[in-house]
Design a protein around this motif. Sequence first.
Motif, PDB file in Angstrom:
ATOM      1  N   THR A 125       1.452  -3.231  -0.698  1.00 59.11           N
ATOM      2  CA  THR A 125       0.883  -4.407   0.933  1.00 59.11           C
ATOM      3  C   THR A 125       0.066  -3.328   1.778  1.00 59.11           C
ATOM      4  N   LEU A 126      -0.557  -4.497   2.407  1.00 57.78           N
ATOM      5  CA  LEU A 126      -2.113  -4.452   3.177  1.00 57.78           C
ATOM      6  C   LEU A 126      -1.122  -3.914   4.704  1.00 57.78           C
ATOM      7  N   LYS A 127      -1.774  -2.587   5.381  1.00 58.39           N
ATOM      8  CA  LYS A 127      -1.600  -2.486   6.393  1.00 58.39           C
ATOM      9  C   LYS A 127      -2.098  -3.150   7.385  1.00 58.39           C
ATOM     10  N   ASP A 128      -1.507  -3.271   8.270  1.00 58.49           N
ATOM     11  CA  ASP A 128      -1.391  -4.447   8.980  1.00 58.49           C
ATOM     12  C   ASP A 128      -0.032  -4.916   9.958  1.00 58.49           C
ATOM     13  N   ASP A 129      -0.477  -3.833  11.285  1.00 62.29           N
ATOM     14  CA  ASP A 129       0.240  -4.270  12.165  1.00 62.29           C
ATOM     15  C   ASP A 129       1.125  -5.298  12.417  1.00 62.29           C
ATOM     16  N   ASP A 130       0.209  -6.096  12.723  1.00 63.71           N
ATOM     17  CA  ASP A 130       0.717  -7.456  13.323  1.00 63.71           C
ATOM     18  C   ASP A 130       1.362  -8.175  12.525  1.00 63.71           C
ATOM     19  N   ARG A 131       1.082  -8.508  11.271  1.00 70.52           N
ATOM     20  CA  ARG A 131       1.362  -9.043  10.680  1.00 70.52           C
ATOM     21  C   ARG A 131       2.810  -8.415   9.613  1.00 70.52           C
ATOM     22  N   GLY A 132       2.933  -7.232  10.328  1.00 76.11           N
ATOM     23  CA  GLY A 132       3.984  -6.411   9.516  1.00 76.11           C
ATOM     24  C   GLY A 132       3.721  -5.601   8.257  1.00 76.11           C
ATOM     25  N   ASP A 133       2.758  -5.623   7.992  1.00 75.36           N
ATOM     26  CA  ASP A 133       2.342  -5.571   6.270  1.00 75.36           C
ATOM     27  C   ASP A 133       2.817  -5.563   5.385  1.00 75.36           C
ATOM     28  N   PRO A 134       2.336  -7.060   5.418  1.00 75.33           N
ATOM     29  CA  PRO A 134       3.221  -7.973   4.407  1.00 75.33           C
ATOM     30  C   PRO A 134       2.045  -7.771   2.845  1.00 75.33           C
ATOM     31  N   PRO A 135       3.519  -7.699   1.598  1.00 75.47           N
ATOM     32  CA  PRO A 135       2.898  -7.698   0.433  1.00 75.47           C
ATOM     33  C   PRO A 135       2.432  -8.749  -0.141  1.00 75.47           C
ATOM     34  N   ILE A 136       1.192  -8.228  -1.303  1.00 76.54           N
ATOM     35  CA  ILE A 136       0.094  -8.967  -1.537  1.00 76.54           C
ATOM     36  C   ILE A 136       0.537  -8.671  -2.439  1.00 76.54           C
ATOM     37  N   THR A 137       0.202  -9.780  -4.509  1.00 80.11           N
ATOM     38  CA  THR A 137       0.482  -9.195  -4.862  1.00 80.11           C
ATOM     39  C   THR A 137      -1.323  -9.749  -5.676  1.00 80.11           C
ATOM     40  N   LYS A 138      -1.161  -8.764  -7.536  1.00 78.18           N
ATOM     41  CA  LYS A 138      -2.406  -8.731  -8.217  1.00 78.18           C
ATOM     42  C   LYS A 138      -3.298  -9.770  -7.910  1.00 78.18           C
ATOM     43  N   ASP A 139      -2.494 -11.021  -8.483  1.00 77.54           N
ATOM     44  CA  ASP A 139      -4.022 -12.026  -8.222  1.00 77.54           C
ATOM     45  C   ASP A 139      -4.809 -12.463  -6.302  1.00 77.54           C
ATOM     46  N   ALA A 140      -3.479 -11.980  -5.381  1.00 74.70           N
ATOM     47  CA  ALA A 140      -3.846 -12.022  -4.027  1.00 74.70           C
ATOM     48  C   ALA A 140      -5.087 -11.270  -4.450  1.00 74.70           C
ATOM     49  N   LEU A 141      -4.909  -9.585  -4.600  1.00 78.59           N
ATOM     50  CA  LEU A 141      -6.260  -9.201  -4.586  1.00 78.59           C
ATOM     51  C   LEU A 141      -7.288  -8.815  -4.955  1.00 78.59           C
ATOM     52  N   GLU A 142      -7.505  -9.711  -6.045  1.00 76.32           N
ATOM     53  CA  GLU A 142      -8.071  -9.996  -6.981  1.00 76.32           C
ATOM     54  C   GLU A 142      -9.235 -10.993  -6.318  1.00 76.32           C
ATOM     55  N   MET A 143      -8.156 -12.309  -5.541  1.00 78.54           N
ATOM     56  CA  MET A 143      -8.934 -13.510  -5.087  1.00 78.54           C
ATOM     57  C   MET A 143      -9.624 -13.022  -3.877  1.00 78.54           C
ATOM     58  N   LEU A 144      -8.791 -12.084  -3.288  1.00 79.74           N
ATOM     59  CA  LEU A 144      -9.783 -11.907  -2.106  1.00 79.74           C
ATOM     60  C   LEU A 144     -10.706 -10.735  -1.940  1.00 79.74           C
ATOM     61  N   GLY A 145     -10.968 -10.357  -2.943  1.00 82.72           N
ATOM     62  CA  GLY A 145     -11.960  -9.535  -3.214  1.00 82.72           C
ATOM     63  C   GLY A 145     -11.811  -7.935  -2.835  1.00 82.72           C
ATOM     64  N   LEU A 146     -10.270  -7.538  -2.843  1.00 80.72           N
ATOM     65  CA  LEU A 146      -9.882  -6.569  -2.462  1.00 80.72           C
ATOM     66  C   LEU A 146      -9.974  -5.466  -3.904  1.00 80.72           C
ATOM     67  N   LEU A 147      -9.271  -5.982  -4.930  1.00 85.76           N
ATOM     68  CA  LEU A 147      -9.184  -4.902  -5.673  1.00 85.76           C
ATOM     69  C   LEU A 147      -9.481  -6.011  -7.244  1.00 85.76           C
ATOM     70  N   SER A 148     -10.216  -5.503  -8.358  1.00 84.45           N
ATOM     71  CA  SER A 148     -10.029  -5.786  -9.499  1.00 84.45           C
ATOM     72  C   SER A 148      -8.839  -6.175  -9.976  1.00 84.45           C
ATOM     73  N   GLY A 149      -8.797  -6.641 -10.948  1.00 83.68           N
ATOM     74  CA  GLY A 149      -7.428  -6.892 -12.156  1.00 83.68           C
ATOM     75  C   GLY A 149      -7.193  -5.557 -12.719  1.00 83.68           C
ATOM     76  N   GLU A 150      -8.499  -4.892 -13.075  1.00 86.73           N
ATOM     77  CA  GLU A 150      -8.402  -3.840 -14.366  1.00 86.73           C
ATOM     78  C   GLU A 150      -8.008  -2.178 -13.350  1.00 86.73           C
ATOM     79  N   GLU A 151      -8.618  -2.808 -11.788  1.00 92.62           N
ATOM     80  CA  GLU A 151      -8.520  -1.506 -10.308  1.00 92.62           C
ATOM     81  C   GLU A 151      -6.772  -1.649  -9.802  1.00 92.62           C
TER      82      GLU A 151
END
Length: 225
Positions: A125-151
């Motif tokens: 999940t992303l730390k975001d109080d206003d959005r209720g700490d939304p869950p996020i998938t591997k693909d979204a993390l990679e597409m948004l440049g937060l984590l690589s698939g390997e990471e």
Amino acid sequence: MYEGKTKSVYELDDGNYMLKFKDDVTGEDGRFDPGSNTVGLSIEGMGRGGVRLTKFFFDKVKEAGIPTHYISADVENATMTVRPAKVVGKGLEVICRFRAVGSFRKRYGDYCTEGQPLDAFVEVTLKDDDRGDPPITKDALEMLGLLSGEEYEVLKGLTQRIARIVGGEIAKKGMELYDIKFEFGRSREGEVILIDEISGGNMRVYKGGAPVGPLDLVRLMLDQA
């Protein structure tokens, strides 16, 4: 440097950081809930207890050769010294679930029963109080440049390893870990590492089918032979 819900963060002269643990814990309406993103109550002694338990678990994790930001702890002053780490985005929380409780049960209640066993299910999940700490998938993390698939795969593997270490220690005391929340960041060298704490305020533990409070967990883990 930063004033959080359960800790204050200070920069030290040597470039490391000091975390000052508070007596505040997350929850709602005066009830403890590790999945909440608001401070629900204050428990006297929780700061020192959190440092004691965090030190205990970080030492176990270190023995397993898992990278963390932990350097040392001062239980009396409820502080922990850590090496610098950069959070992913504005903060990334990773939950490892062994039982269907909390938000998992709320979301998927049509398909599971309360307390149903789960096989170390990892949820990011992303730390975001206003959005209720939304869950996020591997693909979204990679597409948004937060984590690589390997990471992401490193993060998932570390989460399950650490959760099983913690759960194993808890089981030795006749209790069961239902779920636990970690935070991860990157070291100065770019390595994905465990940061923040491993305390009763970040996990659900049960004994004989009843929940164990965060301060009771410290006592049961460290003060009983």
